[in-house]
Design a protein around this motif. Structure first.
Motif, PDB file in Angstrom:
ATOM      1  N   PHE A 153      13.965  23.026  89.753  1.00  9.00           N
ATOM      2  CA  PHE A 153      14.421  23.012  87.849  1.00  9.00           C
ATOM      3  C   PHE A 153      15.352  22.437  87.841  1.00  9.00           C
ATOM      4  N   ARG A 154      14.861  20.516  86.300  1.00  4.21           N
ATOM      5  CA  ARG A 154      16.356  19.864  86.515  1.00  4.21           C
ATOM      6  C   ARG A 154      16.716  20.742  85.020  1.00  4.21           C
ATOM      7  N   THR A 155      18.091  21.069  85.858  1.00  4.26           N
ATOM      8  CA  THR A 155      19.575  21.602  84.161  1.00  4.26           C
ATOM      9  C   THR A 155      19.990  20.630  84.104  1.00  4.26           C
ATOM     10  N   HIS A 156      19.789  19.446  84.252  1.00  6.87           N
ATOM     11  CA  HIS A 156      20.692  18.338  84.323  1.00  6.87           C
ATOM     12  C   HIS A 156      20.392  16.935  83.771  1.00  6.87           C
ATOM     13  N   ARG A 157      21.039  15.726  83.593  1.00  4.53           N
ATOM     14  CA  ARG A 157      20.348  14.746  84.320  1.00  4.53           C
ATOM     15  C   ARG A 157      20.748  14.254  85.690  1.00  4.53           C
ATOM     16  N   SER A 158      21.742  14.770  86.105  1.00  7.89           N
ATOM     17  CA  SER A 158      22.458  14.691  87.490  1.00  7.89           C
ATOM     18  C   SER A 158      22.348  15.734  88.472  1.00  7.89           C
ATOM     19  N   TYR A 159      21.587  17.666  88.337  1.00  9.04           N
ATOM     20  CA  TYR A 159      21.047  18.195  88.875  1.00  9.04           C
ATOM     21  C   TYR A 159      19.645  18.494  89.233  1.00  9.04           C
ATOM     22  N   LEU A 160      19.251  18.836  90.371  1.00  5.59           N
ATOM     23  CA  LEU A 160      18.773  19.935  90.316  1.00  5.59           C
ATOM     24  C   LEU A 160      18.401  21.000  91.193  1.00  5.59           C
ATOM     25  N   VAL A 161      17.643  22.215  91.015  1.00  4.66           N
ATOM     26  CA  VAL A 161      18.176  23.666  90.748  1.00  4.66           C
ATOM     27  C   VAL A 161      17.126  24.453  91.573  1.00  4.66           C
ATOM     28  N   ASN A 162      17.252  24.580  92.703  1.00  5.11           N
ATOM     29  CA  ASN A 162      16.492  25.414  93.638  1.00  5.11           C
ATOM     30  C   ASN A 162      16.191  27.305  92.579  1.00  5.11           C
ATOM     31  N   LEU A 163      15.401  27.638  91.874  1.00  4.89           N
ATOM     32  CA  LEU A 163      15.717  28.706  90.986  1.00  4.89           C
ATOM     33  C   LEU A 163      15.461  30.199  91.886  1.00  4.89           C
ATOM     34  N   ASP A 164      15.487  29.730  93.279  1.00  2.00           N
ATOM     35  CA  ASP A 164      15.654  30.872  94.027  1.00  2.00           C
ATOM     36  C   ASP A 164      17.033  31.329  94.529  1.00  2.00           C
ATOM     37  N   TYR A 165      17.901  30.517  94.120  1.00  4.21           N
ATOM     38  CA  TYR A 165      19.815  30.496  94.534  1.00  4.21           C
ATOM     39  C   TYR A 165      20.068  30.886  93.187  1.00  4.21           C
ATOM     40  N   ILE A 166      19.692  30.907  92.130  1.00  7.79           N
ATOM     41  CA  ILE A 166      20.215  31.418  90.912  1.00  7.79           C
ATOM     42  C   ILE A 166      20.871  32.949  90.537  1.00  7.79           C
ATOM     43  N   GLU A 167      22.330  32.998  90.835  1.00  5.03           N
ATOM     44  CA  GLU A 167      23.316  34.056  90.987  1.00  5.03           C
ATOM     45  C   GLU A 167      23.206  34.601  89.857  1.00  5.03           C
ATOM     46  N   GLU A 168      23.920  33.390  88.608  1.00  2.64           N
ATOM     47  CA  GLU A 168      24.078  33.783  87.138  1.00  2.64           C
ATOM     48  C   GLU A 168      23.737  32.802  86.583  1.00  2.64           C
ATOM     49  N   LEU A 169      23.696  33.089  85.045  1.00  5.35           N
ATOM     50  CA  LEU A 169      23.587  31.667  84.630  1.00  5.35           C
ATOM     51  C   LEU A 169      24.743  32.154  83.447  1.00  5.35           C
ATOM     52  N   VAL A 170      25.397  31.524  82.986  1.00  8.15           N
ATOM     53  CA  VAL A 170      26.836  31.673  82.187  1.00  8.15           C
ATOM     54  C   VAL A 170      26.900  30.667  81.082  1.00  8.15           C
ATOM     55  N   PRO A 171      27.312  31.214  79.808  1.00  6.02           N
ATOM     56  CA  PRO A 171      28.096  30.310  78.575  1.00  6.02           C
ATOM     57  C   PRO A 171      28.989  29.669  78.865  1.00  6.02           C
ATOM     58  N   TRP A 172      28.950  28.534  78.431  1.00  5.60           N
ATOM     59  CA  TRP A 172      30.420  27.765  78.817  1.00  5.60           C
ATOM     60  C   TRP A 172      30.947  27.265  77.589  1.00  5.60           C
ATOM     61  N   MET A 221      25.552  29.702  92.206  1.00 12.87           N
ATOM     62  CA  MET A 221      24.350  29.449  92.842  1.00 12.87           C
ATOM     63  C   MET A 221      24.514  30.398  94.253  1.00 12.87           C
ATOM     64  N   LYS A 222      23.278  31.215  95.062  1.00 12.17           N
ATOM     65  CA  LYS A 222      23.860  32.128  95.586  1.00 12.17           C
ATOM     66  C   LYS A 222      24.303  30.876  97.339  1.00 12.17           C
ATOM     67  N   ASP A 223      25.140  30.103  97.431  1.00 15.41           N
ATOM     68  CA  ASP A 223      24.874  29.633  98.591  1.00 15.41           C
ATOM     69  C   ASP A 223      27.178  30.327  98.944  1.00 15.41           C
ATOM     70  N   PRO A 224      27.231  30.288 100.342  1.00 16.34           N
ATOM     71  CA  PRO A 224      28.863  30.633 100.344  1.00 16.34           C
ATOM     72  C   PRO A 224      30.089  30.261  99.159  1.00 16.34           C
ATOM     73  N   GLU A 225      29.506  29.373  98.907  1.00 20.64           N
ATOM     74  CA  GLU A 225      31.202  28.648  97.809  1.00 20.64           C
ATOM     75  C   GLU A 225      30.671  28.955  96.699  1.00 20.64           C
ATOM     76  N   HIS A 226      29.299  29.524  95.826  1.00 18.65           N
ATOM     77  CA  HIS A 226      29.662  29.577  94.775  1.00 18.65           C
ATOM     78  C   HIS A 226      29.357  28.957  93.683  1.00 18.65           C
ATOM     79  N   SER A 227      28.641  27.994  94.041  1.00 14.92           N
ATOM     80  CA  SER A 227      28.864  27.087  93.097  1.00 14.92           C
ATOM     81  C   SER A 227      28.563  26.803  92.277  1.00 14.92           C
ATOM     82  N   LYS A 228      28.734  25.914  91.399  1.00 12.83           N
ATOM     83  CA  LYS A 228      28.889  25.833  89.932  1.00 12.83           C
ATOM     84  C   LYS A 228      27.877  24.881  89.146  1.00 12.83           C
ATOM     85  N   VAL A 229      26.077  25.062  88.436  1.00  7.90           N
ATOM     86  CA  VAL A 229      25.767  23.977  88.444  1.00  7.90           C
ATOM     87  C   VAL A 229      25.666  23.912  87.014  1.00  7.90           C
ATOM     88  N   PRO A 230      26.011  22.710  85.913  1.00  8.27           N
ATOM     89  CA  PRO A 230      25.495  22.893  84.839  1.00  8.27           C
ATOM     90  C   PRO A 230      24.241  22.407  84.152  1.00  8.27           C
TER      91      PRO A 230
END
Length: 258
Positions: free
Chosen positions: A206-225, A234-243
């Motif tokens: 899913f395209r979450t941002h003009r610069s990001y394409l995300v695998n929905l299966d790896y979403i851990e949290e959706l947090v208001p900014w 995201m559910k990677d070892p770094e718990h990456s933040k994606v806008p």
């Protein structure tokens, strides 16, 4: 007989391979190459080749759109489609005088294609391909063609890496570069984000941002900014933040059932 050819494919490795194989025939003259559908159309109009080897899946305009445009405008260039997917289309092509090539290319199959091209040049007939193209364009409106890829070939500067799409956490644009983040590593790719999105349509991206394409299966949290935007953890070892930009928030919530 000299057969003037244009090769159109968004993958440079596929263009190089086909160019090499066609170069084995003395009667073949490659007069141009194109890396997207729009460039293919422009090259065909400009160079007036006898044949275009046309990839079906390309950015800007796909191969079917290019072919339909050529036919609508009465341009008589013969069309040979190349594809790694679309098995239903391949069956249709087999009933048609114009040929197709399945990737990876096979030398014996290509030899048969060259013979069919020679016969078509001697006895041109575009009616069947016209009927086929309109049929396929109508079908594509009803159901988007999905690529049945099991591995994504990522070309870096030095090598080609085959990634399992299910292991891709997200892809992102950084300046002019596009990178793919997996659970284990990050890869610099020559794909645009738009091309990656098209190639991964079968998978839950899913395209979450003009610069990001995300695998929905790896979403851990959706947090208001702030200001209606969100961040994904995201559910990677770094718990990456994606806008998630405001324009995609509602669509993302709908997809996630929120």
């Amino acid at each position: 007989m000299t057969i003037r050819v244009v090769i159109a494919d968004d993958e440079i490795l596929a263009r190089d391979e086909l160019s090499y194989l066609l170069g084995q025939w003395e009667e073949i003259e490659i007069v141009g190459e194109a890396e997207d559908g729009l460039e293919a159309y422009q090259k065909i109009v400009e160079l007036k080749p006898d044949v275009v080897f046309l990839d079906i899946q390309m950015p800007e305009m796909n191969g079917l759109m290019v072919a339909k445009k050529l036919i609508d405008e009465g341009i008589k260039t013969l069309i040979v489609f190349s594809t790694a997917f679309d098995e239903h289309a391949i069956k249709a092509f087999e009933m048609n005088a114009v040929d197709y090539l399945l990737k990876p290319f096979d030398e014996e199959r290509l030899a048969n294609t060259i013979e069919r091209i020679k016969k078509r040049i001697e006895k041109p007939n575009q009616e069947k391909i016209t009927e086929l193209l309109y049929q396929m364009m109508d079908e594509s409106k009803k159901k988007e063609t999905k690529k049945n890829i099991s591995k994504l070939a990522v070309q870096t500067d030095e090598r080609v890496i085959f990634l399992d799409p299910n292991e891709i956490v997200y892809a992102y644009r950084e300046g002019r570069d596009v990178r793919i983040k997996t659970v284990k590593d990050t890869y610099l790719t020559k794909f645009t984000l738009q091309v990656l999105e098209e190639k991964l349509k079968k998978y839950p991206f899913f395209r979450t941002h003009r610069s990001y394409l995300v695998n929905l299966d790896y979403i851990e949290e959706l947090v208001p900014w702030f200001n209606g935007t969100y961040n994904l953890t995201m559910k990677d070892p770094e718990h990456s933040k994606v806008p998630v930009s405001r324009q995609y928030v509602k669509m993302l919530k709908d997809v996630l059932g929120l």
